[in-house]
Enzyme design. Structure first.
Site, PDB file in Angstrom:
ATOM      1  N   SER A  43     -36.688  24.646  -6.542  1.00  0.00           N
ATOM      2  CA  SER A  43     -36.513  25.983  -6.728  1.00  0.00           C
ATOM      3  C   SER A  43     -36.460  26.887  -7.567  1.00  0.00           C
ATOM      4  CB  SER A  43     -35.100  25.972  -7.819  1.00  0.00           C
ATOM      5  OG  SER A  43     -34.249  26.647  -7.926  1.00  0.00           O
ATOM      6  N   ASP A  57     -27.749  23.769   1.146  1.00  0.00           N
ATOM      7  CA  ASP A  57     -27.979  24.812   0.133  1.00  0.00           C
ATOM      8  C   ASP A  57     -27.835  26.004   0.358  1.00  0.00           C
ATOM      9  OD1 ASP A  57     -30.254  25.459  -1.949  1.00  0.00           O
ATOM     10  OD2 ASP A  57     -31.553  24.478  -1.130  1.00  0.00           O
ATOM     11  N   HIS A  69     -28.268  22.137  -2.956  1.00  0.00           N
ATOM     12  CA  HIS A  69     -29.739  22.333  -3.654  1.00  0.00           C
ATOM     13  C   HIS A  69     -29.495  21.530  -5.373  1.00  0.00           C
ATOM     14  CE1 HIS A  69     -31.767  25.541  -4.701  1.00  0.00           C
ATOM     15  NE2 HIS A  69     -31.920  25.444  -5.903  1.00  0.00           N
TER      16      HIS A  69
END
Length: 407
Positions: free
Chosen positions: A179, A347, A376
């Site tokens: 991320s 995601d 995610h």
């Protein structure tokens, strides 16, 4: 009530809540608040060593004076044999820190898995997270202490950590990011002095563009300009574990955001988490970040750019010599740098359309792993991530060993 009017009313209410909080409590969004729930462990090594692994803490100073936490992890069996494999640096996401890689069991957490595979594991905790160590001259109460965004994490924090690890190992470093850790990585890799220290990189939920995110909760915060409101009120630190931080989260819940499943509203659905461990996860997450960092991320969403922080036209002109902030040019990442990327259909933050834009601008063709059922957080905490993700990543690293390890 029409939607624009309703949005305006909510924004005003939010402003009043924040104004009252900022005026009445010095602990607003403060990591030292009495409302902060601390885990039973004294430090990150205490968490890591609850399993049979060796952990040592290192302190790294950035060129702008922050003292970062860097933890080195090895399996006891490897240490007894005097073996240390290639170094790998783990870069966490937003509102997380180095603990993120050790929250599941030994056979599910990437930090442990890499150590068992013989890698010399280093886990990063960027500035102002719980496992970092402040600044050489600034305190948490100073406004300037929080005057940074993810570009500083890329150009200062990552640069300092890679330099330190290289000085210890005398070899290039594998990088794993999740991320925000991928934003940091991709920005840093455009800089020749940083990327020359990297052997290869594995990016989980890769992000350089954020223009197509679909997470309802995040889009709600963006539409209400929460980032700009908190900065206007002089709130520079964000801690959503504080009482008022929780109040702000609750104030965002309405018919468009389902707070009964807040994680899904923030990240999109995740298929494979062990939800019985949620309370344990929340002992450690979320960590603090700066309001400026959130503002920079929201700028990316609004403007559809992968660029340095936007101060406004006049300040941009003074700082950058242009009305608009410079972009991070992904074509500057060397074609010779091996890249591996893992992404999932569900995601809501690392959107496939944005990823396609990233791939279009790169000169190289990264190895890609697409998982139809993953979201995610699955790439970090899924119970079967070793089988689904990490084995493939480790194979990628193994294929690069010995090709160009010296620095």
């Amino acid at each position: 009530m029409r939607r624009p009017v309703a949005k305006g009313v909510v924004a005003i209410v939010l402003f009043l809540i924040l104004s009252r909080a900022a005026g009445e409590s010095a602990d607003f969004f403060n990591a030292d608040s009495n409302n902060y729930r601390r885990p039973e462990f004294g430090g990150l090594c205490d968490l890591i060593e609850r399993c049979p692994y060796h952990c040592s803490e290192h302190k790294v100073q950035t060129d702008d004076g922050y003292i970062l936490g860097l933890h080195r992890v090895s399996s006891h069996a490897r240490i007894l044999r005097g073996q240390r494999g290639p170094p790998v640096l783990l870069l966490h996401g937003l509102f997380m820190a180095g603990d993120a890689w050790f929250l599941n069991s030994m056979n599910q957490s990437l930090g442990y898995i890499l150590a068992d595979e013989g890698f010399d594991v280093w886990t990063a905790s960027v500035r102002c997270t719980r496992w970092s160590h402040g600044h050489v001259s600034l305190s948490e109460k100073d406004k300037d202490f929080w005057d940074w965004s993810w570009e500083d994490l890329a150009l200062y924090d990552l640069a300092a950590m890679l330099t330190y690890i290289n000085s210890i190992s005398n070899s290039k470093v594998f990088v794993v990011g999740h991320s925000q850790g991928t934003i940091i990585s991709l920005a840093a890799f455009t800089e020749p002095d940083i990327v020359k220290m990297v052997e290869g990189a594995a990016l989980l939920c890769p992000i350089s563009y954020l223009g197509h995110i679909s997470a309802p909760f995040v889009l709600r915060l963006v539409s209400l300009h929460l980032d700009q409101v908190v900065l206007a009120l002089g709130i520079h630190q964000l801690n959503f574990k504080s009482e008022f931080g929780a109040l702000i989260l609750d104030s965002m819940c309405d018919e468009r955001v389902d707070c009964n499943d807040l994680l899904t509203s923030i990240t999109g659905p995740n298929c494979c988490l062990n939800m019985s461990r949620l309370d344990f996860y929340l002992d450690y997450e979320p960590h603090t970040t700066s309001s400026k960092n959130l503002n920079h991320l929201f700028q990316m969403i609004r403007q559809g750019t992968f660029a340095r922080y936007d101060y406004g036209k006049l300040k941009n002109l003074k700082k950058y010599g242009h009305f608009k902030p410079p972009k991070f040019d992904l074509s500057h990442i060397p074609k010779s740098l091996p890249l591996w990327m893992g992404y999932g259909k569900y995601d809501a933050l690392a959107d496939v359309t944005d990823l396609q834009q990233t791939l279009k601008e790169l000169n190289s063709n990264p190895e890609m792993l697409y998982l139809e059922n993953y979201g995610h957080v699955d790439f970090l905490l899924a119970v079967n991530a070793k089988r689904d993700v990490y084995n493939n990543m480790i194979w990628f690293f193994r294929s690069l060993q010995g090709k160009s390890s010296s620095y």
